[in-house]
Design a protein around this motif. Sequence first.
Motif, short mmCIF file in Angstrom:
data_model
loop_
_atom_site.label_atom_id
_atom_site.label_comp_id
_atom_site.label_asym_id
_atom_site.label_seq_id
_atom_site.Cartn_x
_atom_site.Cartn_y
_atom_site.Cartn_z
N GLN A 45 0.83 -1.21 0.00
CA GLN A 45 0.00 0.00 0.00
C GLN A 45 0.86 1.26 0.00
O GLN A 45 0.60 2.21 -0.74
CB GLN A 45 -0.88 0.05 1.25
N PHE A 46 1.89 1.25 0.85
CA PHE A 46 2.79 2.39 0.97
C PHE A 46 3.51 2.65 -0.36
O PHE A 46 3.58 3.78 -0.83
CB PHE A 46 3.78 2.13 2.10
N ALA A 47 3.99 1.59 -0.97
CA ALA A 47 4.67 1.72 -2.27
C ALA A 47 3.73 2.26 -3.33
O ALA A 47 4.12 3.11 -4.15
CB ALA A 47 5.25 0.38 -2.69
N GLN A 48 2.50 1.78 -3.32
CA GLN A 48 1.51 2.27 -4.28
C GLN A 48 1.26 3.76 -4.08
O GLN A 48 1.17 4.52 -5.05
CB GLN A 48 0.21 1.48 -4.15
N LEU A 49 1.18 4.18 -2.84
CA LEU A 49 1.01 5.60 -2.54
C LEU A 49 2.20 6.41 -3.06
O LEU A 49 2.02 7.48 -3.65
CB LEU A 49 0.84 5.80 -1.03
N LEU A 50 3.41 5.91 -2.86
CA LEU A 50 4.60 6.62 -3.30
C LEU A 50 4.74 6.66 -4.82
O LEU A 50 5.50 7.48 -5.34
CB LEU A 50 5.86 6.00 -2.68
N ARG A 51 4.01 5.81 -5.52
CA ARG A 51 4.02 5.86 -6.99
C ARG A 51 3.15 7.00 -7.53
O ARG A 51 3.28 7.38 -8.68
CB ARG A 51 3.56 4.53 -7.58
N ARG A 52 2.28 7.51 -6.69
CA ARG A 52 1.42 8.62 -7.12
C ARG A 52 2.28 9.88 -7.27
O ARG A 52 2.98 10.27 -6.33
CB ARG A 52 0.30 8.86 -6.11
N PRO A 53 2.23 10.52 -8.43
CA PRO A 53 3.10 11.69 -8.65
C PRO A 53 2.93 12.79 -7.61
O PRO A 53 3.91 13.39 -7.17
CB PRO A 53 2.68 12.18 -10.04
N GLU A 54 1.70 13.04 -7.19
CA GLU A 54 1.49 14.12 -6.22
C GLU A 54 2.09 13.78 -4.86
O GLU A 54 2.63 14.64 -4.16
CB GLU A 54 0.00 14.49 -6.09
N ALA A 55 2.03 12.51 -4.46
CA ALA A 55 2.61 12.10 -3.18
C ALA A 55 4.13 12.15 -3.26
O ALA A 55 4.80 12.66 -2.35
CB ALA A 55 2.14 10.70 -2.82
N ARG A 56 4.67 11.62 -4.33
CA ARG A 56 6.12 11.58 -4.53
C ARG A 56 6.70 13.00 -4.54
O ARG A 56 7.64 13.30 -3.82
CB ARG A 56 6.41 10.85 -5.84
N THR A 57 6.13 13.86 -5.35
CA THR A 57 6.64 15.23 -5.49
C THR A 57 6.50 16.00 -4.19
O THR A 57 7.44 16.68 -3.75
CB THR A 57 5.90 15.95 -6.63
N ALA A 58 5.35 15.91 -3.57
CA ALA A 58 5.11 16.67 -2.34
C ALA A 58 6.01 16.20 -1.21
O ALA A 58 6.60 17.01 -0.49
CB ALA A 58 3.64 16.54 -1.93
N LEU A 59 6.15 14.89 -1.05
CA LEU A 59 6.99 14.36 0.02
C LEU A 59 8.44 14.77 -0.17
O LEU A 59 9.10 15.25 0.76
CB LEU A 59 6.87 12.84 0.10
#
Length: 158
Positions: A45-59
């Motif tokens: 689940q965490f990896a899937q979230l980190l694949r989202r561009p908005e999550a990746r960029t914001a984090l």
Amino acid sequence: AKTTLYRRWAGKSELVVDAVAELFDALELPDRGSLEADIEDVVLQFAQLLRRPEARTALMAVVSESTRDEALRCRIRSAIVDRQKRLVVLGRERAQARGELPYEEDEALAGLATDLIFDVIAGTVVHRALVSCEPVDEVWVSAFTALLMHGLRGADRP
């Protein structure tokens, strides 16, 4: 309006931290019957979230900015890290109830164990997904979980 935003958040970074925290709050720890299966599920689940561009960029943006801003680091810790440690606490409690992990009688040691488990899992997944840009797929997650569960010696070694 901009004035409405600045009434709630002191700046753009704080707003982004809260947005990332909301994304991470969607992570759940399902009870799949074993600690190993629970870990595999939440890591995927965490990896899937980190694949989202908005999550990746914001984090990546707020972590980068936090290297120069102690208050922002504290906000990240309280809004994201401390809130996500709930998954570790829940996972340990379930595993203890199933007899998979021993109960920790010393609260300080239990807190340290929670911190270590969180740091190992979150740090490894973030590094692999965002720094190394390597896949966090089922094969990798299975190997990672086995390492967590059995340590460097492996399951079959004394």
